[in-house]
Design a protein around this motif. Structure first.
Motif, PDB file in Angstrom:
ATOM      1  N   LEU A 185     -13.498   0.788  -2.506  1.00  0.00           N
ATOM      2  CA  LEU A 185     -13.351   1.621  -3.702  1.00  0.00           C
ATOM      3  C   LEU A 185     -14.280   1.159  -4.814  1.00  0.00           C
ATOM      4  CD1 LEU A 185      -9.488   2.149  -3.785  1.00  0.00           C
ATOM      5  CD2 LEU A 185     -11.227   3.900  -3.410  1.00  0.00           C
ATOM      6  N   GLU A 186     -14.416  -0.142  -4.963  1.00  0.00           N
ATOM      7  CA  GLU A 186     -15.330  -0.663  -5.989  1.00  0.00           C
ATOM      8  C   GLU A 186     -16.769  -0.301  -5.666  1.00  0.00           C
ATOM      9  OE1 GLU A 186     -14.273  -4.744  -5.918  1.00  0.00           O
ATOM     10  OE2 GLU A 186     -12.557  -4.517  -7.290  1.00  0.00           O
ATOM     11  N   ARG A 187     -17.123  -0.309  -4.366  1.00  0.00           N
ATOM     12  CA  ARG A 187     -18.477   0.101  -3.999  1.00  0.00           C
ATOM     13  C   ARG A 187     -18.717   1.570  -4.316  1.00  0.00           C
ATOM     14  NH1 ARG A 187     -17.737  -3.634   0.379  1.00  0.00           N
ATOM     15  NH2 ARG A 187     -16.876  -1.998   1.730  1.00  0.00           N
ATOM     16  N   MET A 188     -17.662   2.378  -4.251  1.00  0.00           N
ATOM     17  CA  MET A 188     -17.782   3.800  -4.606  1.00  0.00           C
ATOM     18  C   MET A 188     -17.865   4.008  -6.113  1.00  0.00           C
ATOM     19  SD  MET A 188     -14.855   5.541  -2.252  1.00  0.00           S
ATOM     20  CE  MET A 188     -14.497   4.865  -0.630  1.00  0.00           C
ATOM     21  N   GLY A 189     -17.506   2.992  -6.884  1.00  0.00           N
ATOM     22  CA  GLY A 189     -17.496   3.130  -8.334  1.00  0.00           C
ATOM     23  C   GLY A 189     -16.208   3.710  -8.870  1.00  0.00           C
ATOM     24  N   ALA A 190     -15.127   3.710  -8.068  1.00  0.00           N
ATOM     25  CA  ALA A 190     -13.850   4.248  -8.524  1.00  0.00           C
ATOM     26  C   ALA A 190     -13.158   3.269  -9.464  1.00  0.00           C
ATOM     27  CB  ALA A 190     -12.940   4.541  -7.331  1.00  0.00           C
ATOM     28  N   ALA A 191     -12.493   3.798 -10.484  1.00  0.00           N
ATOM     29  CA  ALA A 191     -11.682   2.966 -11.371  1.00  0.00           C
ATOM     30  C   ALA A 191     -10.350   2.694 -10.679  1.00  0.00           C
ATOM     31  CB  ALA A 191     -11.449   3.678 -12.697  1.00  0.00           C
ATOM     32  N   LEU A 192      -9.921   1.438 -10.673  1.00  0.00           N
ATOM     33  CA  LEU A 192      -8.674   1.058 -10.011  1.00  0.00           C
ATOM     34  C   LEU A 192      -7.592   0.846 -11.063  1.00  0.00           C
ATOM     35  CD1 LEU A 192     -10.054  -1.466  -7.352  1.00  0.00           C
ATOM     36  CD2 LEU A 192      -9.842   1.021  -7.221  1.00  0.00           C
ATOM     37  N   THR A 193      -6.469   1.536 -10.906  1.00  0.00           N
ATOM     38  CA  THR A 193      -5.385   1.475 -11.876  1.00  0.00           C
ATOM     39  C   THR A 193      -4.093   1.074 -11.194  1.00  0.00           C
ATOM     40  OG1 THR A 193      -6.418   3.254 -13.166  1.00  0.00           O
ATOM     41  CG2 THR A 193      -4.103   2.792 -13.617  1.00  0.00           C
ATOM     42  N   PRO A 194      -3.683  -0.201 -11.293  1.00  0.00           N
ATOM     43  CA  PRO A 194      -2.358  -0.578 -10.782  1.00  0.00           C
ATOM     44  C   PRO A 194      -1.296   0.228 -11.534  1.00  0.00           C
ATOM     45  CG  PRO A 194      -3.698  -2.519 -11.226  1.00  0.00           C
ATOM     46  CD  PRO A 194      -4.425  -1.354 -11.825  1.00  0.00           C
ATOM     47  N   TYR A 195      -0.363   0.813 -10.802  1.00  0.00           N
ATOM     48  CA  TYR A 195       0.606   1.728 -11.414  1.00  0.00           C
ATOM     49  C   TYR A 195       2.006   1.261 -11.067  1.00  0.00           C
ATOM     50  CZ  TYR A 195       2.167   6.270 -13.205  1.00  0.00           C
ATOM     51  OH  TYR A 195       2.753   7.282 -13.942  1.00  0.00           O
ATOM     52  N   GLY A 196       2.932   1.474 -11.962  1.00  0.00           N
ATOM     53  CA  GLY A 196       4.294   0.967 -11.813  1.00  0.00           C
ATOM     54  C   GLY A 196       4.933   1.353 -10.498  1.00  0.00           C
ATOM     55  N   SER A 197       5.677   0.426  -9.927  1.00  0.00           N
ATOM     56  CA  SER A 197       6.303   0.671  -8.631  1.00  0.00           C
ATOM     57  C   SER A 197       7.310   1.807  -8.689  1.00  0.00           C
ATOM     58  CB  SER A 197       6.974  -0.600  -8.129  1.00  0.00           C
ATOM     59  OG  SER A 197       7.949  -1.047  -9.066  1.00  0.00           O
ATOM     60  N   GLY A 198       7.884   2.055  -9.867  1.00  0.00           N
ATOM     61  CA  GLY A 198       8.863   3.131  -9.976  1.00  0.00           C
ATOM     62  C   GLY A 198       8.294   4.481  -9.633  1.00  0.00           C
ATOM     63  N   ALA A 199       7.021   4.684  -9.929  1.00  0.00           N
ATOM     64  CA  ALA A 199       6.384   5.965  -9.638  1.00  0.00           C
ATOM     65  C   ALA A 199       6.240   6.208  -8.150  1.00  0.00           C
ATOM     66  CB  ALA A 199       5.016   6.024 -10.309  1.00  0.00           C
ATOM     67  N   PHE A 200       6.267   5.137  -7.353  1.00  0.00           N
ATOM     68  CA  PHE A 200       6.070   5.260  -5.908  1.00  0.00           C
ATOM     69  C   PHE A 200       7.386   5.259  -5.127  1.00  0.00           C
ATOM     70  CE2 PHE A 200       1.904   3.708  -7.287  1.00  0.00           C
ATOM     71  CZ  PHE A 200       1.046   4.494  -6.535  1.00  0.00           C
ATOM     72  N   ARG A 201       8.534   5.250  -5.825  1.00  0.00           N
ATOM     73  CA  ARG A 201       9.817   5.304  -5.117  1.00  0.00           C
ATOM     74  C   ARG A 201      10.003   6.695  -4.521  1.00  0.00           C
ATOM     75  NH1 ARG A 201      12.150   2.544  -9.610  1.00  0.00           N
ATOM     76  NH2 ARG A 201      13.125   4.514 -10.217  1.00  0.00           N
ATOM     77  N   HIS A 202      10.447   6.748  -3.288  1.00  0.00           N
ATOM     78  CA  HIS A 202      10.530   8.029  -2.591  1.00  0.00           C
ATOM     79  C   HIS A 202      11.501   8.991  -3.268  1.00  0.00           C
ATOM     80  CE1 HIS A 202      12.060  10.815   0.597  1.00  0.00           C
ATOM     81  NE2 HIS A 202      10.759  10.966   0.748  1.00  0.00           N
ATOM     82  N   GLU A 203      12.660   8.521  -3.640  1.00  0.00           N
ATOM     83  CA  GLU A 203      13.663   9.414  -4.229  1.00  0.00           C
ATOM     84  C   GLU A 203      13.144  10.035  -5.515  1.00  0.00           C
ATOM     85  OE1 GLU A 203      14.117   6.294  -3.414  1.00  0.00           O
ATOM     86  OE2 GLU A 203      15.440   6.392  -1.649  1.00  0.00           O
TER      87      GLU A 203
END
Length: 879
Positions: free
Chosen positions: A198-216
């Motif tokens: 991703l860094e080679r592609m030049g994409a910005a990396l944004t760690p995002y809160g785990s709550g957003a990734f909860r399935h429910e």
């Protein structure tokens, strides 16, 4: 510098500023003050440096002292924001939510949007024919979830990548979509297998809160957004990882955009295995959308094929190119549609002419739903939709099933076109608050206020002539400014002639300005009418925009149909202009190309200079074509053109060949050239071996493999051994057995034709005359016995002394090699002589027994050399 706490005696403005900055600490806060967006403290220092602005200061009172400050005009802020985003920053826009003239005390402000690399929607910040994706990645027990969205168009998709090759497939998909920003589930920011590409592609990396990734939570959010009770209709009900990633994307968009996302109307859950797979190395080596030289569009297959006349068609063509099909019926449907348009040049020309009048309806609809569309956007949308009826009439002539289906999918949107045509003026201002937006006759109140303002202005315009006649002051003028309103200006020399009903308003150096009761009353009428008119027009404009936004799903459906019509017409135009033919694509395993040409290179060379070549590949007798010959002779061009023709056929395009038959290919792999990867400490040879390893692990019998100069990055015998072993592996039907083009300078590999079934030798034809060589660029049957490296070096311009010395060294090395070969052959001959058995001995010599037990086909070249030496020593001992 940090802002003081709550009790530090901040001014009301800086207290308000601190509140918003604490909410968005990782963003540069653009704080609206009048006609400027201002930045303070460290934000100001960063922005001044990044935007080359003058860093000034503002008095912050006793608590703060002199505060660093810089700013940009609000009306041109988009360009500055885009530059900050390009440099890796996030920007929070804090807007005034009320008119400062009517505010009581501190103006109320709110952060109305957070702009990030993946959420740009401003037209000037986007490439017309490229999508702009925000992606999210999460991980589970079975693999990875990937989702991505283009906020400018509403495209929203997700998939799951599971099994032993899940990580590789994830990187392949990320390489295809090239996201501008990627949301990473906590922990994945420490996964170099994901972050490094991703860094080679030049994409910005944004760690995002785990709550957003909860399935429910993700499931509920998606259902709420789409207004459904389940995700079964999107095919996502049992796709936990895809749902988690999609939920994170949607939550991030809601948090940053703070507005409705009504243009995101569906979630496309897809299966990467349903398409021909191209890994990042293959996309790069084939130069599909970006040139190896500079990363630009020039010199790519996309540049050759892109004859689209709409931005949305251009984006769809790129998607087709990056994701060719495996569905034979869909491929043939595209071919049939392209073929019909090739055979109907008048229809094709009329379609393309009509499409040329259409703006980017996808992004216009997105801005309407997003709430950022201005009056001119609505005019552009209305004029674009006005093309639909004529487009549908034209397509009545079409007979191919795909074009007929697209015609039926065209919603003419009569109600939307009628509303826009009745409501919005033909040439409105940029801003909806400036007035002049609503067409005469659409609203009685607008017409009345407009008449009042117009009549008042006419009265004022005639006032100057009346007052000159009444006062006898020929230089008298009637003017207007925002501070004092309308006035009558009289020079000092004529003040004695001023009537008694004139009331002094302003004194200038050489004149006085006056008003009269009648002028004041008319000013109130005009300005009051204009103010009420502007407010009414904005109210109507917002309502029209809201009504159009309610139909965004229908608009998007028609836009998608238009985009595909544009792509099919563009491919037909390319086929007609460049002489492409319709390929036959089937479920067989044969790739047979007659008179094939490289689609990009033939456009660069003068007319008639490109030399076509044939190709026959299958999974039987022509499984691996071993291609030898000199550098610059055309080996790489030939191999790439076979791969490109195959890809073009499966994306639905005609191909540059006299005839082509393509047995469906599930993946295309290329290993062409290499370079150091300094970021991960990998040498050229390590990069090469890593790419080869990826191919050998992922290729199937249905794949097309293009290998160029395997093993050249190490010692000769090591490299030869590796190349030999790789060739054996890919040609072996019990391992891979894929259709393979294998170029090499190791002439020893030509022996494989007699050893491995399915291997055929080919070479680049060369004409020799003394030391001179001429490249014929023709691929012919049989292997080459020379590489012509010194001749090529001479053509490249090496000093004559170097070339001559190289010839001397070559002659010496060849002589030494000849002597070594003679000694080996003599030793082998002695080893073949019958061994005298003793009177009591009835069994063969041990050397013979060992030879009989050998599996010659399983030996690598290096193993064979070592074994031969061992046998020779044993034979000597037995003499």
């Amino acid at each position: 510098m940090s802002l003081p706490g709550q009790d530090a005696g901040l001014t009301p403005m800086f207290a308000q500023y601190r509140e918003f900055k604490q909410q968005y600490p990782d963003a540069l806060l653009l704080f609206r003050l009048g006609d400027f967006y201002e930045l303070f403290f460290e934000d100001a220092e960063v922005a001044a440096r990044e935007l080359d602005l003058v860093l000034t200061g503002r008095d912050g009172g006793k608590a703060l002292g002199r505060v660093p400050m810089c700013g940009v005009p609000y009306h041109s802020a988009d360009a500055y924001i885009a530059r900050l985003i390009e440099r890796g920053h996030k920007v929070a826009i804090c807007e005034q939510m009320e008119d400062p003239r009517q505010a009581k005390g501190l103006v109320r402000r709110e952060v109305i949007r957070v702009v990030t690399p993946g959420t740009l929607v401003e037209p000037r910040s986007l490439e017309e024919k490229e999508s702009h994706f925000l992606a999210a990645v999460c991980q589970g027990r079975t693999g990875f979830g990937l989702a991505y969205a283009d906020l400018s168009t509403g495209e929203f998709a997700a998939c799951e990548l599971s099994g032993a090759h899940g990580l590789r497939q994830l990187v392949e998909e990320l390489g295809r979509i090239e996201p501008r920003e990627v949301l990473l589930e906590p922990g994945l920011e420490r996964a170099p297998g994901i972050t490094a590409p991703l860094e080679r592609m030049g994409a910005a990396l944004t760690p995002y809160g785990s709550g957003a990734f909860r399935h429910e939570a993700a499931y509920r959010l998606l259902c709420r957004h789409f207004g459904t009770h389940s995700l079964r209709g999107f095919g996502a009900e049992d796709k936990e990882l895809a749902v988690r990633a999609a939920g994170a994307v949607l939550q991030y968009l809601e948090e940053t955009q703070k507005t409705t996302l009504g243009h995101i109307t569906a979630l496309n859950v897809y299966y990467p295995g349903s398409y021909l797979v191209l890994d990042p190395a293959t996309r790069r080596n084939l130069e599909l959308t970006r040139a190896l030289r500079d990363g630009g569009r020039r010199g790519t297959l996309l540049e050759v094929l892109d004859r689209t006349v709409t931005a949305m068609g251009g984006r769809l063509l790129r998607a087709w190119l990056e994701q060719p099909l495996l569905d034979l019926a869909a491929i043939r449907a595209r071919h049939e549609a392209v073929g019909e348009l090739v055979q109907a040049p008048l229809l094709r020309g009329e379609l393309r002419s009509l499409l040329g009048d259409m703006r980017d309806v996808e992004r216009l609809a997105g801005r309407v739903a997003y709430g950022s569309a201005g009056p001119r956007d609505l005019v552009a949308l209305g004029r674009s939709l006005a093309v639909l009826p004529s487009l549908r009439v034209l397509l009545e002539e079409a007979g191919s099933p795909r074009l007929v289906e697209l015609r039926e999918r065209l919603d003419l949107l009569d109600d939307v076109r009628d509303l826009l045509g009745r409501a919005i003026a033909d040439d409105p201002p940029v801003s909806p608050t400036e007035g002049g937006v609503i067409r005469d006759g659409f609203d009685e109140e607008v017409d009345r206020l407009r008449a009042a303002a117009r009549d008042g202005k006419s009265w004022i315009a005639a006032l100057e002539a009346r007052e000159r006649e009444r006062t006898g002051i020929k230089s008298l003028k009637v003017g207007y400014n925002k501070v004092f309103g309308y006035y009558i200006e009289v020079t000092r020399a004529n003040l004695a002639a001023v009537p008694d009903d004139y009331q002094r308003r302003q004194t200038l150096a050489g004149a006085e300005r006056f008003v009269t009761p009648d002028l004041k009353a008319m000013e109130e009428q005009v300005l009051g009418a204009e103010e009420r008119l502007a407010a009414r027009e904005y109210e109507l404009f917002a309502e029209v925009r809201r009504q159009v936004a309610a139909q965004v799903g229908r608009i998007q459906a028609s836009a998608r149909a238009v985009a595909e019509i544009d792509v099919l017409a563009a491919l037909a135009e390319v086929a007609a202009v460049y002489g492409y033919t319709r390929p036959v694509v089937d479920h067989g395993e044969v790739i047979e190309i007659q008179g094939g040409r490289h689609p990009v290179l033939e456009r660069v060379l003068p007319e008639g200079r490109f030399v076509p070549n044939d190709c026959l590949l299958d999974t039987g007798e022509n499984r691996l074509l071993l291609i030898t010959g000199p550098n610059m002779g055309g080996k790489s061009t030939y191999m790439r053109q076979v791969a490109l023709i195959t890809l073009m056929a499966q994306m639905g395009s005609f191909v540059p060949a006299q005839a082509a038959r393509i047995g469906l290919v599930d993946r295309i792999f290329t290993r062409v050239g290499a370079s150091d990867d300094l970021a991960t400490g990998q040498s050229t040879f390590m990069v090469e071996m890593s790419e080869v390893a990826a191919i050998l692990h992922a290729a199937t019998r249905r794949s097309l493999i293009v290998l160029d100069e395997i093993g050249r990055g190490t010692a000769t015998f090591d490299g030869l051994s590796i190349a030999w072993a790789v060739a054996e592996y890919v040609a072996d039907p019990t391992r891979i057995g894929a259709r393979t083009l294998f170029a090499t300078h190791y002439h020893e590999l030509c022996e494989l034709e007699g050893l491995l079934p399915g291997v055929k030798n080919y070479s680049v034809a060369v004409r020799e005359k003394g030391d001179e060589i001429t490249f014929l660029y023709q691929i012919v049957r049989g292997g080459a016995d020379r590489s012509y490296g010194i001749q090529v070096a001479r053509l490249a311009g090496l000093p004559r002394a170097v070339v001559d010395r190289a010839r001397e060294i070559l002659a010496t090395l060849e002589q030494q090699e000849g002597q070594r070969r003679a000694r080996r052959e003599a030793a082998a001959a002695r080893a073949r002589q019958p061994v005298q058995l003793s009177f009591f001995e009835s069994r063969p010599h041990p050397v013979v027994e060992e030879l009989l037990a050998l599996n010659v086909m399983a030996l690598t070249p290096l193993e064979a050399l070592n074994l031969l030496h061992s046998l020779q020593e044993k034979a000597k001992e037995g003499r």
